[in-house]
Design an enzyme around this catalytic site. Structure first.
Site, PDB file in Angstrom:
ATOM      1  N   THR A   8      44.507  50.604  43.833  1.00 54.16           N
ATOM      2  CA  THR A   8      44.644  49.168  43.592  1.00 54.16           C
ATOM      3  C   THR A   8      45.029  48.494  44.899  1.00 54.16           C
ATOM      4  O   THR A   8      45.960  48.940  45.569  1.00 54.16           O
ATOM      5  CB  THR A   8      45.736  48.906  42.541  1.00 54.16           C
ATOM      6  N   ASN A  43      48.631  39.956   9.475  1.00 58.68           N
ATOM      7  CA  ASN A  43      49.547  39.153   8.679  1.00 58.68           C
ATOM      8  C   ASN A  43      50.825  39.885   8.333  1.00 58.68           C
ATOM      9  O   ASN A  43      51.896  39.309   8.241  1.00 58.68           O
ATOM     10  CB  ASN A  43      48.828  38.760   7.376  1.00 58.68           C
ATOM     11  N   ASP A  65      43.662  43.971  41.240  1.00 53.28           N
ATOM     12  CA  ASP A  65      44.795  44.024  40.324  1.00 53.28           C
ATOM     13  C   ASP A  65      44.454  43.235  39.062  1.00 53.28           C
ATOM     14  O   ASP A  65      43.595  42.356  39.084  1.00 53.28           O
ATOM     15  CB  ASP A  65      46.049  43.471  40.995  1.00 53.28           C
ATOM     16  N   GLU A  66      45.163  43.535  37.973  1.00 59.01           N
ATOM     17  CA  GLU A  66      44.822  42.885  36.700  1.00 59.01           C
ATOM     18  C   GLU A  66      45.007  41.378  36.748  1.00 59.01           C
ATOM     19  O   GLU A  66      44.328  40.644  36.042  1.00 59.01           O
ATOM     20  CB  GLU A  66      45.635  43.478  35.549  1.00 59.01           C
ATOM     21  N   LYS A 122      46.798  46.181  47.309  1.00 54.92           N
ATOM     22  CA  LYS A 122      48.062  45.440  47.349  1.00 54.92           C
ATOM     23  C   LYS A 122      48.183  44.770  48.723  1.00 54.92           C
ATOM     24  O   LYS A 122      47.577  45.236  49.661  1.00 54.92           O
ATOM     25  CB  LYS A 122      49.249  46.395  47.150  1.00 54.92           C
ATOM     26  N   LYS A 150      48.996  42.369  45.682  1.00 54.14           N
ATOM     27  CA  LYS A 150      47.977  41.992  44.712  1.00 54.14           C
ATOM     28  C   LYS A 150      47.644  40.513  44.765  1.00 54.14           C
ATOM     29  O   LYS A 150      46.555  40.113  44.405  1.00 54.14           O
ATOM     30  CB  LYS A 150      48.361  42.416  43.306  1.00 54.14           C
ATOM     31  N   HIS A 170      41.559  47.372  32.049  1.00 57.43           N
ATOM     32  CA  HIS A 170      43.001  47.406  32.280  1.00 57.43           C
ATOM     33  C   HIS A 170      43.716  46.975  31.004  1.00 57.43           C
ATOM     34  O   HIS A 170      43.229  46.104  30.290  1.00 57.43           O
ATOM     35  CB  HIS A 170      43.377  46.497  33.451  1.00 57.43           C
ATOM     36  N   LYS A 185      40.323  48.795  43.457  1.00 56.21           N
ATOM     37  CA  LYS A 185      40.500  48.022  42.230  1.00 56.21           C
ATOM     38  C   LYS A 185      41.150  46.674  42.500  1.00 56.21           C
ATOM     39  O   LYS A 185      42.092  46.582  43.268  1.00 56.21           O
ATOM     40  CB  LYS A 185      41.372  48.835  41.266  1.00 56.21           C
TER      41      LYS A 185
END
Length: 469
Positions: free
Chosen positions: A167, A117, A197-198, A169, A171, A288, A195
């Site tokens: 990662t 808050n 990608d996110e 790619k 992606k 991630h 991995k």
């Protein structure tokens, strides 16, 4: 009786109730360090007291129901204020919160209380939560990471070196079959992990179930060929908790070792749910931090990443992305290593030079492996090995897939570079000064590494760091 007895309506200064400079903090208090920038004309004591009030029991006016409870027992207290050196009109306000204000085992509730808050408060121009001290009594209400560093090493049978990842790619846009093929090539070449990608969740061009199946096939094929345990971070992040769990369950049925979650966009409630499932079912959990820069990038407003890192250790995750340090400024290196230690170590001493405002005791809560990822390649390997040490995951996306000969040779180059750095370090050589020579020597024995050295010899990402003390 008159209504006015014992109750006086009206607005009063927060500092009368919530600024208590002689308060002795308790071992059970949650302590917070806020960086405040008060509006012109607002004294720092009033601003600090306002932060304590609005993030605990206070409201903007006195209310008669205050008489039905013991404010002294439940109120947050601003117990110390110090000016920030070198900054005009910035102060660090220290606030102590009684443990009773928080629900056990809920990072969600902790954040709703402390930062929910007060950040929109008019008397403040800006506010940043720099650090939290989580008391032992509260730490003990959390499961924490599903497995932790030691258990992960035992599951993977990999010791004495950082782990290597990549990662996949591009992606977005690959079909599931081609995606699995890219995974297989990387793992076969010598990486420990690949991995998602996110933002790879379940899109029209590649639905999650197809991706899971083809990645599992890639893992088993690569394991059979190399005799090493392999993994691919299958991203279970989804639009609902139920869908997320469905994906995690399917990953377990496939027998893969690890799943992944975007903990900030997915939310702490979802993340903690997934972490509990992962411990119960022997899955490692890669985290991630997508969206973190929205929260932590501004120096004077938001939350420092070390707070998000502590929260993740409580909520649960075995890996978390933590920046790379490489090629950045020295100050940032110390600050990054500060929260890397908060992730890995059991006991961390207060050290303001590293941005650590409080001594933190994790009472054997499992540790989290920091993941270095983003714009790194083979020439960075000596620095990364030195900075992060063995307990880390080094992730080279473009630094693997950008190899002129393809994914598998790119993976070979990274693995050879890593093994060379670890061996050199173990022989007592200085990675900081001899790093380039070590990589050059190793490349004589590895054509894959030589090709990688050639292509990335000039690439640098030189920008001044955002995050200074």
């Amino acid at each position: 009786t008159k209504a006015s007895v014992g109750f006086k309506a009206g607005v009063k200064d927060y500092k009368l109730t919530y600024y208590t400079p002689d308060y002795e903090t308790k071992d059970t208090d949650i302590l917070a360090a806020f960086r405040m920038s008060p509006q012109p004309g607002v004294p720092p004591e009033e601003a600090g007291a306002a932060v304590a009030a609005e993030s605990s029991t206070g409201t903007w006016t006195t209310v008669w129901t205050d008489g039905l409870t013991s404010l002294d027992r439940y109120k947050g207290r601003c117990y110390h204020i110090e000016p920030v050196a070198g900054e005009e009109n910035q102060y660090i306000a220290y606030v102590a919160y009684p443990l009773d204000l928080f629900e056990e085992g809920s990072v969600t509730n902790m954040f709703t209380s402390i930062v929910g808050n007060v950040f929109g408060f008019k008397a403040l121009r800006a506010l940043r939560l720099e650090d939290l001290r989580i008391p032992v009594a509260y730490v003990k209400t959390f499961q924490g990471p599903p497995h932790g560093i030691q258990v992960e090493r035992d599951k993977l049978n990999k010791y004495g070196r950082p782990l290597l990842g990549c990662t996949i790619k591009p992606k977005l846009g690959l079909s599931a079959k081609n995606y699995g093929r890219a995974v297989y090539e990387c793992l076969r070449g010598g990486l420990d992990f690949t991995k998602d990608d996110e933002n790879v969740n379940s899109q029209p061009f590649m639905r999650w179930r197809d991706r899971f199946v083809f990645c599992a096939e890639a893992i088993y094929k690569a394991q059979a060929e190399t005799g090493e345990i392999k993994g691919h971070y299958l991203n279970a992040t989804a639009g609902t908790c139920e869908e997320m769990m469905k994906r995690a369950v399917f990953a377990r049925e496939l027998g893969v070792p690890i799943v992944m979650h975007d903990y900030l966009t997915g939310g702490f409630t979802a993340n903690t749910t997934l972490a509990h499932y992962c411990r119960d079912n022997g899955l490692l959990l890669h985290i991630h931090r997508a969206m973190h820069a929205v929260i932590d990038r501004q120096k004077n407003h938001g939350m420092h990443f070390r707070v998000l890192a502590k929260a993740l250790r409580m909520s649960g995750g075995d890996h978390i992305h933590a920046g790379t340090v490489v090629g950045k400024l020295e100050g940032e290196r110390d600050i990054t290593l500060g929260f890397v230690d908060l992730l890995r170590d059991d006991f961390i001493e207060k050290d303001r030079s590293r941005g650590i405002f409080f001594t933190q005791d994790w009472v054997s809560l499992p540790g989290v492996l920091p993941v270095a990822s983003g714009g790194i390649h083979v020439w960075h390997m000596p620095a990364l090995t030195e900075i992060f040490g063995d307990d880390s995951v080094l992730q080279f996306g473009g630094g693997t897939l950008g190899h002129p000969w393809g994914n598998a040779p790119g993976a070979v180059a990274n693995r050879v570079a890593l093994e060379a750095c670890v061996q050199a370090r173990n022989e007592g050589r200085d990675l900081a000064s001899e790093g380039n020579a070590i990589i050059r020597e190793a490349s004589k024995w590895s054509p894959e590494l030589a090709a990688a050295c050639e292509i990335w010899k000039e690439i640098k990402f030189e920008f001044p760091a955002m995050d200074t003390l």
